[in-house]
Structures are given as C-alpha cells and as structure tokens.
Design an enzyme around this catalytic site. Structure first.
Site, PDB file in Angstrom:
ATOM      1  N   GLY A   1     -45.215   0.336 -22.078  1.00  0.00           N
ATOM      2  CA  GLY A   1     -44.987   0.751 -23.463  1.00  0.00           C
ATOM      3  C   GLY A   1     -43.935  -0.179 -24.054  1.00  0.00           C
ATOM      4  O   GLY A   1     -43.703  -1.283 -23.545  1.00  0.00           O
TER       5      GLY A   1
ATOM      6  N   ARG B   1     -40.001   8.691 -15.273  1.00  0.00           N
ATOM      7  CA  ARG B   1     -39.896  10.114 -14.962  1.00  0.00           C
ATOM      8  C   ARG B   1     -40.001  10.316 -13.452  1.00  0.00           C
ATOM      9  O   ARG B   1     -40.842   9.694 -12.793  1.00  0.00           O
ATOM     10  CB  ARG B   1     -41.003  10.907 -15.670  1.00  0.00           C
TER      11      ARG B   1
ATOM     12  N   GLU C   1     -34.288  17.548 -11.703  1.00  0.00           N
ATOM     13  CA  GLU C   1     -32.947  17.138 -12.142  1.00  0.00           C
ATOM     14  C   GLU C   1     -32.154  18.355 -12.588  1.00  0.00           C
ATOM     15  O   GLU C   1     -32.739  19.265 -13.172  1.00  0.00           O
ATOM     16  CB  GLU C   1     -33.080  16.135 -13.283  1.00  0.00           C
TER      17      GLU C   1
ATOM     18  N   HIS D   1     -30.004   9.883 -14.791  1.00  0.00           N
ATOM     19  CA  HIS D   1     -30.856   9.876 -15.990  1.00  0.00           C
ATOM     20  C   HIS D   1     -30.074   9.458 -17.242  1.00  0.00           C
ATOM     21  O   HIS D   1     -29.893  10.258 -18.169  1.00  0.00           O
ATOM     22  CB  HIS D   1     -31.526  11.248 -16.196  1.00  0.00           C
TER      23      HIS D   1
HETATM   24  C1  DGY Z   1     -36.293   9.456 -22.681  1.00  0.00           C
HETATM   25  O1  DGY Z   1     -35.765   9.460 -23.809  1.00  0.00           O
HETATM   26  O2  DGY Z   1     -37.364  10.011 -22.488  1.00  0.00           O
HETATM   27  C2  DGY Z   1     -35.618   8.714 -21.580  1.00  0.00           C
HETATM   28  O3  DGY Z   1     -35.753   9.336 -20.372  1.00  0.00           O
HETATM   29  C3  DGY Z   1     -34.197   8.346 -21.950  1.00  0.00           C
HETATM   30  O4  DGY Z   1     -33.270   8.265 -20.953  1.00  0.00           O
END
Ligand code: DGY
Length: 324
Positions: A155, A237, A266, A285
């Site tokens: 992306g 993720r 998490e 994260h």
């Molecule tokens: C998101 O914004 O989805 C990312 O994980 C940012 O850390």
C-alpha cells in the site's frame, strides 16, 4: 441539544478544539489506561459520533447506539471495527490514511536497520557494563545496503518503505493484491509471488492489513522457506503471523532475526516468549507515533466527525457505499 461525541482516549484539548466549539464532547480521562468496554458500550448508546483507537473492539454491540452516525478510527487500519455491521446500519466509518504514511515508513525502516545491525542489543550491552573492549565480530550484524527486501502489502506505506530501500541500493520485491506499476517504473520494484518473495528476500517486511486472507499468513512452512539469514519485520498487524511458528523459527535458527512493532494480542507482557530471544527487536506498536503525525491524525478524526455531523462528506471514509 448539541450532538454528543465520545472519544475513547484522553487526547490533548487543543487537538479537538474544533469539536468542542460545536459539539458536546467527552473524553475518557485516564492518561495511560484505555476506556473499559463497559464504558465504551454505555457512551456509544448516547453518542452521535465516536472517536476510537485501534485497540478498541468496535463490534455490533458498540454499533447498536441509536443515534450513532460515525465512528472515526485513529489509525489507517480498521480491522478492530465490524465494518459490515456499520455499513448495514448506514453508519460511516473513517480512518487516517496518507497522513501517517511517511512516519510509519520511517519506523518500519528503522526497525529493519535496528534488527539488522543489532542496535537495541548493542545499546543494552553497553548499558549493562559488558563492553570490555573492541573486538572484530563484537555485535556484528547484517548489511542492509545492496540486499533484497520483500515487501508484503504494497500500500502507500509499503511504497514509502520501497522508496527508502531504493536509497539503500536494495533490490525490491513486492507482493500485493494489485500490481503497482508506478513503483515498478520509478523504483524498479518487482512484483513477485508470495512464495518467491519469502524465498529470495534478505528482509521480509509485512505491512499487510489484517483481513481473512492475511490472518496467519506467516506460518511455520513460510518461515521454513525463508533464507537462514533472513530478517522478518512486521509493522502491519500482529495476527498475520503465527507467533509460535515465528518463535520456533527464530529459536531454531531457521531465520536470523525479527523486528516486531505489532503482536497477535496487544499489549504483550514482559514474559512473552518472543522477548526472551536476543534476536528479536520488539517495540510497542508505535508505527505512526511521531508527535506531529499523531496530532494530524487526531485532527483528521475530528474533521471527519465534524463533516458528518454537519452534513458534509467526510475526508477519509472507509465504507463509501453508505453515502449512496
Ligand atoms: C495504523 O494506523 O493502523 C498503524 O498501525 C499505525 O501505527
């Protein structure tokens, strides 16, 4: 009566000024503790808009609020939201794409470099008073320059990581649902099957969003196909990885190291098995966590909420079909 907006995390007042001027706004008010689910459920029943965090589970129960019109998620990812349920109810869901692209790519590349050159391990070593003197292979890591990077999930963040990789003279492979012709032309990125990418890359970087197709994508079989010298980076993720398989691959020397910004569940605790391994660089994260970018993300959430509650189109809607 003014529309009621609930924000599930304490945010600086100045970042939500535009909202407080127009609406009745309430925030969860503990600095370091997330709003408990019971609180979110209760607030969602009264709210016209919610500003949520990626750590909040926004499911049918939360979305059952009668007056709820919009959920603005403070993240580009929205796997924490039941999008189908929101769309069925005609509720708008927004996210924060674009504004975090470069910041998250910086972090991803930092994690790659830190993992390759053992920066965190080296910093811990010196602080622990272990440095007895210079020695030829002391904390020797792996080169980054000139190596092959394989980006899974090309992306905008993936492309921004690819741009950084080009600056390091890297060969760039990528795997994605769709071809990225601009990245191929401008960066020399080469589209690859997933199998070829994992087998050929020195750095396998996952930036894939969490979807039914990507959940558990990185299994024991996949790690077994990587080079023994491969370094695995995950800044997308956590649940795209089978963590037990990753642990085994790192422990048994099937791959060299991992840099992880995200985890299956998490937060992880200090006794998480992956943290025992010296070849794991783990961070909590923080992909988009620069002060500037987080402020911009919060303001974008606010602008999306304001747009929806004043009858305008939100800037960054995820489920466009609800507007038709
Ligand atoms: C998101 O914004 O989805 C990312 O994980 C940012 O850390």
């Amino acid at each position: 009566m003014k529309p009621y907006v609930y924000i599930t995390r304490k945010l600086p007042e100045e970042t939500i000024k535009d909202l407080t001027e127009l609406f009745d706004v309430k925030m969860w008010d503990h600095e370091d503790i997330p709003a408990p689910r019971e609180v979110i459920l209760k607030e969602a029943q009264k709210a016209s808009a919610l500003i949520t965090m990626l750590s909040d589970k926004v499911d049918e129960e939360v979305l059952s609020g009668e007056s709820l019109k919009v959920v603005a998620n403070l993240a580009v990812g929205f796997d924490n939201i039941d999008l189908e349920a929101a769309t069925k109810r005609g509720m708008i869901v927004t996210n924060t794409p674009d504004v975090l692209t470069e910041t998250t790519a910086d972090l991803t590349f930092s994690l790659l470099m830190a993992s390759a050159r053992r920066i965190v391990e080296a910093a811990e070593y010196i602080k622990a008073g272990k440095w007895g003197g210079w020695s030829p292979y002391l904390l020797a890591g792996h080169d980054v320059y000139g190596k092959t990077i394989g980006i899974v999930g090309m992306g905008k963040i993936g492309e921004a990581v690819a741009r950084r990789s080009k600056g390091f003279g890297m060969e760039i492979l990528y795997h994605n649902r769709s071809r990225k012709h601009d990245a191929e032309k401008e960066l020399g990125a080469v589209y690859s099957s997933f199998e070829n990418l994992v087998a050929k890359s020195d750095f396998v970087v996952s930036l894939a969003p969490l979807t039914p197709e990507t959940r558990n994508l990185f299994t024991a079989d996949v790690f077994a196909k990587m080079k023994k010298s491969a370094i695995f980076i995950n800044a997308g993720r956590g649940p795209v990885v089978d963590e037990q398989a990753l642990y085994d691959a790192l422990k048994n020397g099937e791959i060299a190291a991992a840099g992880l910004d995200v985890f299956e569940k998490e937060p992880i605790s200090a006794d998480h098995p992956l943290l025992e391994l010296p070849n794991v660089t783990a961070i909590p994260h923080i992909g988009s966590a620069s002060t500037e970018t987080r402020t911009t993300m919060i303001k974008l959430c606010g602008a999306n909420v304001k747009a929806v509650l004043t009858g305008d189109s939100p800037m960054t809607i995820v489920n466009k079909e609800v507007l038709q």
